[in-house]
Scaffold this active site. Structure first.
Site, short mmCIF file in Angstrom:
data_model
loop_
_atom_site.label_atom_id
_atom_site.label_comp_id
_atom_site.label_asym_id
_atom_site.label_seq_id
_atom_site.Cartn_x
_atom_site.Cartn_y
_atom_site.Cartn_z
N LYS A 179 0.81 -1.21 0.00
CA LYS A 179 0.00 0.00 0.00
C LYS A 179 0.85 1.27 0.00
O LYS A 179 2.04 1.26 0.34
CB LYS A 179 -0.93 0.00 1.22
CG LYS A 179 -2.08 -0.99 1.10
CD LYS A 179 -3.11 -0.50 0.09
CE LYS A 179 -4.36 -1.34 0.11
NZ LYS A 179 -5.44 -0.76 -0.67
N ARG A 212 -5.53 -9.34 2.88
CA ARG A 212 -5.47 -9.38 1.42
C ARG A 212 -4.04 -9.05 1.00
O ARG A 212 -3.57 -7.93 1.24
CB ARG A 212 -6.47 -8.38 0.82
CG ARG A 212 -6.57 -8.41 -0.69
CD ARG A 212 -7.64 -7.41 -1.15
NE ARG A 212 -7.86 -7.45 -2.59
CZ ARG A 212 -7.17 -6.73 -3.48
NH1 ARG A 212 -6.20 -5.92 -3.07
NH2 ARG A 212 -7.44 -6.83 -4.77
#
Length: 299
Positions: free
Chosen positions: A228, A262
Site C-alpha cells: 500500500k 489481502r
C-alpha cells in the site's frame, strides 16, 4: 488482542473465522493494476498465478477485473464480466477455490456469483445499494469498505477527518445498517477500514494503529495492507519492493485481531505467520521437526 471467533455466511458455506489469520490472495484480471498490471495478461497466466497462491497457502482468491488505480475511467460492465467470469468459473470449479470478486457493480457481482464466487469485495463503500440486494438474493458474503471517494477517484485531503477512527467506524456502521435494510444477513458481512482509500498515508497509519476498535462493529475484519501507499511513504519504496513493510503491517494486523489479510505475496505472508505462531506458542512444533538436506544450503 485475539481475533473474535465469528461465522461468515458465503452462499452455501459457513466459514468460521478467528482461530487463525486467513490469507486472501490477489488475482488481478485487469491490465492496469498499480503493482502488477500486465504481468498476468491472459487466462492461462492468471490461472498459473492462482494455482501458485493456493499452493502457497491462500484461503481465498480475490479476483478483480477493474483496477482501483485512480485517474482512469471505469471499465464497462460487459468488459469486466468478460475478464472475471471465465477465471472465477475455473477457480471455483476445477480448482475448488473459495473465490471473492472485487467489484462494486451489481451486474458483475451477480455474474461472478453465478460462476462460483461466494464473496463480493466492494471497494466503493456500497455506493450502489443494489449490490447489497444481489448479496441478499444469493447469500454471498459482502465486504463493506470505508472510502470517501468514488471508485478510481484519488482524494488526498489532510483536513478530511477530524477523527479518522471514529468517522470510519460511523461510516461502516451505517453501511452495515444499509445492508441489513436491503435484506443482507449480518452473518454475511465483513468490514474493511480501507487503507489508502481517500486517506493520506498519515491518516491510514492513525487508523490502522487503532484497528482493534473495528471489533466494535461485531463483524470479521479484512485488512488490505499489501504494497500500500502508506507502506511506500514510510519506506520510500515502489510497490514491488514493499514486502518487508507489508509483513510489518501484517504482524500489526494480527496483533489487532484482524481476521483476513489481502496480500499479493502469499508465500511470504504464510511463512511469516508460521514462524510467528511457532515462536509465540500458538502452534506446538513436532519433536520430529527437521530441516531436510535439499533445503539446508543454497547452491
Amino acid at each position: 488482542m485475539n481475533a473474535p471467533l465469528l461465522s461468515l455466511q458465503a452462499v452455501d458455506l459457513t466459514l468460521e473465522l478467528g482461530a487463525r489469520p486467513w490469507l486472501m490472495g490477489i488475482v488481478n484480471a485487469s491490465p492496469d493494476s498499480f503493482s502488477d498490471g500486465g504481468l498476468y495478461a491472459d487466462l492461462d497466466a492468471q490461472l498459473d498465478l492462482a494455482r501458485g497462491l493456493l499452493a502457497a497457502g491462500a484461503d481465498i482468491l480475490d479476483v478483480g477485473g477493474e483496477s482501483a488505480s485512480t485517474g482512469r475511467p471505469p471499465v464497462d460492465v460487459p468488459a469486466e464480466i468478460e475478464r472475471v467470469v471465465p477465471l472465477v468459473r475455473v477457480l471455483a470449479g476445477e480448482l475448488g477455490a473459495l473465490v471473492s470478486v472485487d467489484t462494486y457493480k451489481p451486474a458483475v457481482a451477480r455474474a461472478a456469483i453465478a460462476a462460483g464466487a461466494r464473496i463480493v469485495n466492494d471497494v466503493s463503500g456500497l455506493r450502489d445499494p443494489a449490490l447489497a440486494t444481489v448479496c441478499a438474493e444469493t447469500g454471498a458474503g459482502l465486504v463493506l469498505m470505508h472510502t470517501a471517494a468514488a471508485p478510481r477517484e484519488r482524494r488526498q485531503d489532510p483536513d478530511l477527518y477530524e477523527d479518522v477512527v471514529a468517522e470510519v467506524l460511523a461510516f461502516l456502521q451505517h453501511r452495515i445498517e444499509l445492508s441489513l435494510a436491503h435484506g443482507v444477513a449480518r452473518e454475511q458481512l465483513i468490514v474493511d477500514p480501507g487503507p489508502d482509500f481517500a486517506k493520506t498515508p498519515a491518516q491510514t497509519i492513525r487508523l490502522l494503529a487503532s484497528a482493534g476498535r473495528l471489533h466494535e462493529l461485531g463483524r470479521p475484519v479484512l485488512m488490505a495492507i499489501s504494497r500500500k501507499d502508506f507502506v511506500g511513504a514510510l519506506t520510500r519504496r515502489p510497490p514491488r519492493e514493499r514486502l518487508a513493510g507489508t509483513l510489518a503491517a501484517l504482524g500489526h494486523g494480527v496483533e489487532q485481531g484482524a481476521h483476513i489479510f489481502r496480500v499479493h505475496d502469499v508465500a511470504a505472508a504464510a511463512d511469516y505467520l508460521a514462524v510467528r505462531a511457532a515462536l509465540g506458542g500458538e502452534s506446538e512444533p513436532d519433536e520430529a521437526l527437521r530441516l531436510t538436506e535439499e533445503i539446508r544450503y543454497s547452491r
